[in-house]
Design a protein around this motif. Structure first.
Motif, PDB file in Angstrom:
ATOM      1  N   THR A  38       0.736  -1.315  -0.007  1.00 10.66           N
ATOM      2  CA  THR A  38      -0.028   0.115   0.143  1.00 10.66           C
ATOM      3  C   THR A  38       0.891   1.235   0.095  1.00 10.66           C
ATOM      4  O   THR A  38       2.274   1.085   0.021  1.00 10.66           O
ATOM      5  CB  THR A  38      -1.003  -0.108   1.354  1.00 10.66           C
ATOM      6  OG1 THR A  38      -0.105  -0.010   2.434  1.00 10.66           O
ATOM      7  CG2 THR A  38      -1.868  -1.021   1.345  1.00 10.66           C
ATOM      8  N   GLY A  39       0.235   2.302  -0.093  1.00  8.50           N
ATOM      9  CA  GLY A  39       1.078   3.711  -0.179  1.00  8.50           C
ATOM     10  C   GLY A  39       1.528   4.176  -1.550  1.00  8.50           C
ATOM     11  O   GLY A  39       0.896   3.612  -2.654  1.00  8.50           O
ATOM     12  N   VAL A  40       2.144   5.524  -1.416  1.00  6.27           N
ATOM     13  CA  VAL A  40       2.443   5.929  -2.652  1.00  6.27           C
ATOM     14  C   VAL A  40       4.206   5.459  -2.975  1.00  6.27           C
ATOM     15  O   VAL A  40       4.691   4.775  -2.255  1.00  6.27           O
ATOM     16  CB  VAL A  40       2.811   7.296  -2.627  1.00  6.27           C
ATOM     17  CG1 VAL A  40       1.060   7.892  -2.815  1.00  6.27           C
ATOM     18  CG2 VAL A  40       3.163   8.007  -1.592  1.00  6.27           C
ATOM     19  N   GLU A  41       4.401   5.422  -4.216  1.00  6.27           N
ATOM     20  CA  GLU A  41       5.626   5.081  -4.755  1.00  6.27           C
ATOM     21  C   GLU A  41       6.897   5.493  -3.671  1.00  6.27           C
ATOM     22  O   GLU A  41       7.872   4.852  -3.224  1.00  6.27           O
ATOM     23  CB  GLU A  41       6.088   5.821  -6.083  1.00  6.27           C
ATOM     24  CG  GLU A  41       7.683   5.202  -6.646  1.00  6.27           C
ATOM     25  CD  GLU A  41       7.424   5.705  -8.170  1.00  6.27           C
ATOM     26  OE1 GLU A  41       8.491   6.367  -8.240  1.00  6.27           O
ATOM     27  OE2 GLU A  41       6.565   5.529  -8.714  1.00  6.27           O
ATOM     28  N   THR A  42       6.912   6.782  -3.187  1.00  6.56           N
ATOM     29  CA  THR A  42       7.760   7.144  -2.256  1.00  6.56           C
ATOM     30  C   THR A  42       7.766   6.815  -0.853  1.00  6.56           C
ATOM     31  O   THR A  42       8.633   6.857  -0.092  1.00  6.56           O
ATOM     32  CB  THR A  42       7.975   8.745  -2.375  1.00  6.56           C
ATOM     33  OG1 THR A  42       6.752   9.263  -1.812  1.00  6.56           O
ATOM     34  CG2 THR A  42       8.425   9.391  -3.599  1.00  6.56           C
ATOM     35  N   ASN A  43       6.659   6.191  -0.474  1.00  4.06           N
ATOM     36  CA  ASN A  43       6.314   5.757   0.705  1.00  4.06           C
ATOM     37  C   ASN A  43       5.315   4.280   0.923  1.00  4.06           C
ATOM     38  O   ASN A  43       4.431   4.614   1.258  1.00  4.06           O
ATOM     39  CB  ASN A  43       5.582   6.943   1.838  1.00  4.06           C
ATOM     40  CG  ASN A  43       5.618   6.387   3.152  1.00  4.06           C
ATOM     41  OD1 ASN A  43       6.409   5.432   3.558  1.00  4.06           O
ATOM     42  ND2 ASN A  43       4.832   7.108   3.902  1.00  4.06           N
ATOM     43  N   MET A  44       6.026   3.348   0.473  1.00  3.81           N
ATOM     44  CA  MET A  44       5.050   2.013   0.520  1.00  3.81           C
ATOM     45  C   MET A  44       5.395   1.242   1.792  1.00  3.81           C
ATOM     46  O   MET A  44       6.355   1.183   2.509  1.00  3.81           O
ATOM     47  CB  MET A  44       5.610   1.089  -0.771  1.00  3.81           C
ATOM     48  CG  MET A  44       5.610   1.764  -2.116  1.00  3.81           C
ATOM     49  SD  MET A  44       5.617   0.456  -3.269  1.00  3.81           S
ATOM     50  CE  MET A  44       5.845   1.382  -4.675  1.00  3.81           C
ATOM     51  N   LYS A  45       3.982   0.629   2.027  1.00  2.10           N
ATOM     52  CA  LYS A  45       4.039   0.086   3.295  1.00  2.10           C
ATOM     53  C   LYS A  45       3.742  -1.566   2.785  1.00  2.10           C
ATOM     54  O   LYS A  45       3.009  -1.687   2.096  1.00  2.10           O
ATOM     55  CB  LYS A  45       2.949   0.189   4.248  1.00  2.10           C
ATOM     56  CG  LYS A  45       2.651  -0.660   5.414  1.00  2.10           C
ATOM     57  CD  LYS A  45       1.727  -0.294   6.122  1.00  2.10           C
ATOM     58  CE  LYS A  45       1.613  -1.354   7.319  1.00  2.10           C
ATOM     59  NZ  LYS A  45       0.195  -1.514   8.041  1.00  2.10           N
ATOM     60  N   TYR A  81      10.186  -3.370  -4.777  1.00  3.41           N
ATOM     61  CA  TYR A  81      10.204  -2.921  -3.299  1.00  3.41           C
ATOM     62  C   TYR A  81      11.715  -3.115  -2.770  1.00  3.41           C
ATOM     63  O   TYR A  81      11.983  -4.195  -2.923  1.00  3.41           O
ATOM     64  CB  TYR A  81       9.176  -3.511  -2.760  1.00  3.41           C
ATOM     65  CG  TYR A  81       8.757  -3.190  -1.396  1.00  3.41           C
ATOM     66  CD1 TYR A  81       8.448  -2.021  -0.683  1.00  3.41           C
ATOM     67  CD2 TYR A  81       9.452  -3.966  -0.169  1.00  3.41           C
ATOM     68  CE1 TYR A  81       8.391  -1.468   0.411  1.00  3.41           C
ATOM     69  CE2 TYR A  81       9.230  -3.514   0.964  1.00  3.41           C
ATOM     70  CZ  TYR A  81       8.780  -2.432   1.316  1.00  3.41           C
ATOM     71  OH  TYR A  81       8.587  -2.200   2.872  1.00  3.41           O
ATOM     72  N   THR A 109       0.808   4.907  -7.372  1.00  2.00           N
ATOM     73  CA  THR A 109       0.589   4.006  -5.961  1.00  2.00           C
ATOM     74  C   THR A 109       0.745   2.805  -6.185  1.00  2.00           C
ATOM     75  O   THR A 109       0.819   2.258  -7.254  1.00  2.00           O
ATOM     76  CB  THR A 109      -1.347   4.323  -5.484  1.00  2.00           C
ATOM     77  OG1 THR A 109      -1.744   3.521  -6.910  1.00  2.00           O
ATOM     78  CG2 THR A 109      -1.670   5.631  -5.812  1.00  2.00           C
ATOM     79  N   GLU A 111      -1.228   0.159  -4.863  1.00  2.00           N
ATOM     80  CA  GLU A 111      -2.484  -0.464  -5.173  1.00  2.00           C
ATOM     81  C   GLU A 111      -3.216  -0.310  -6.462  1.00  2.00           C
ATOM     82  O   GLU A 111      -3.117   0.816  -6.980  1.00  2.00           O
ATOM     83  CB  GLU A 111      -3.749  -0.212  -4.018  1.00  2.00           C
ATOM     84  CG  GLU A 111      -2.940  -0.717  -2.585  1.00  2.00           C
ATOM     85  CD  GLU A 111      -3.953  -0.245  -1.596  1.00  2.00           C
ATOM     86  OE1 GLU A 111      -5.035  -1.117  -1.544  1.00  2.00           O
ATOM     87  OE2 GLU A 111      -3.843   0.856  -1.118  1.00  2.00           O
TER      88      GLU A 111
END
Length: 160
Positions: A38-45, A81, A109, A111
């Motif tokens: 999840t999250g955006v390209e610069t801050n994925m979880k 990732y 994103t 997702e």
């Protein structure tokens, strides 16, 4: 006697902490793991999840080593990732048969959220299992992605 009592209390305390607060560190990623990214390209979880149902949106296809240059024959068909331990993972997206997606903002994103198939720009997904052959999608597909690792082919056509 006092040292013995303190030892028993210490062991009891450690066992209590161990059972009440199990190890929350994530296990190392492995090929075949199902993942919810999840999250955006610069801050994925990144979260390892069950492969049952629709909990996951990616499958780990490769844990990149020093000599690995790319994820597969078509690197654009994979998502990469980089974990907290510096491990770079190749992830195969997971789509479900009959769902539609709008891929216009997909690169921003993690997702690929499903949309109504009648929506403007909607692309419908057909999933072919036990095959990794883009030609199996036929001429109607605007895009096809085949993955040897999961023996899955995704066929994309305009939504209805």
């Amino acid at each position: 006697m006092i040292v013995g009592c303190l030892g028993v209390l210490l062991v009891g305390s450690l066992l209590t902490v161990f059972f009440l607060f199990p190890d929350t560190r994530a296990s190392s990623p492995a090929v075949g793991d199902c993942v919810k990214l999840t999250g955006v390209e610069t801050n994925m979880k990144y979260e390892k999840v069950s492969c049952d149902g629709k909990l996951h949106n990616y499958v780990v296809s490769k844990v990149m080593g020093v000599l690995d240059m790319k994820c597969g024959e078509d690197p654009d068909s994979y998502t990469t990732y980089t974990g907290h331990d510096g491990e770079e993972l190749c992830l195969i997206p997971v789509f479900f048969d009959g769902e539609c997606h709008d891929f216009v903002l997909a690169s921003l994103t993690a997702e690929n959220k499903a949309v109504d198939c009648g929506a403007r720009g909607a692309i419908k997904v057909r999933v072919l299992t036990n095959t990794a052959d883009e030609a199996a999608c036929g001429a109607d597909s605007v895009k096809a992605m085949a993955y040897q690792e999961t023996k899955t082919t995704y066929c994309f056509t305009p939504g209805s």
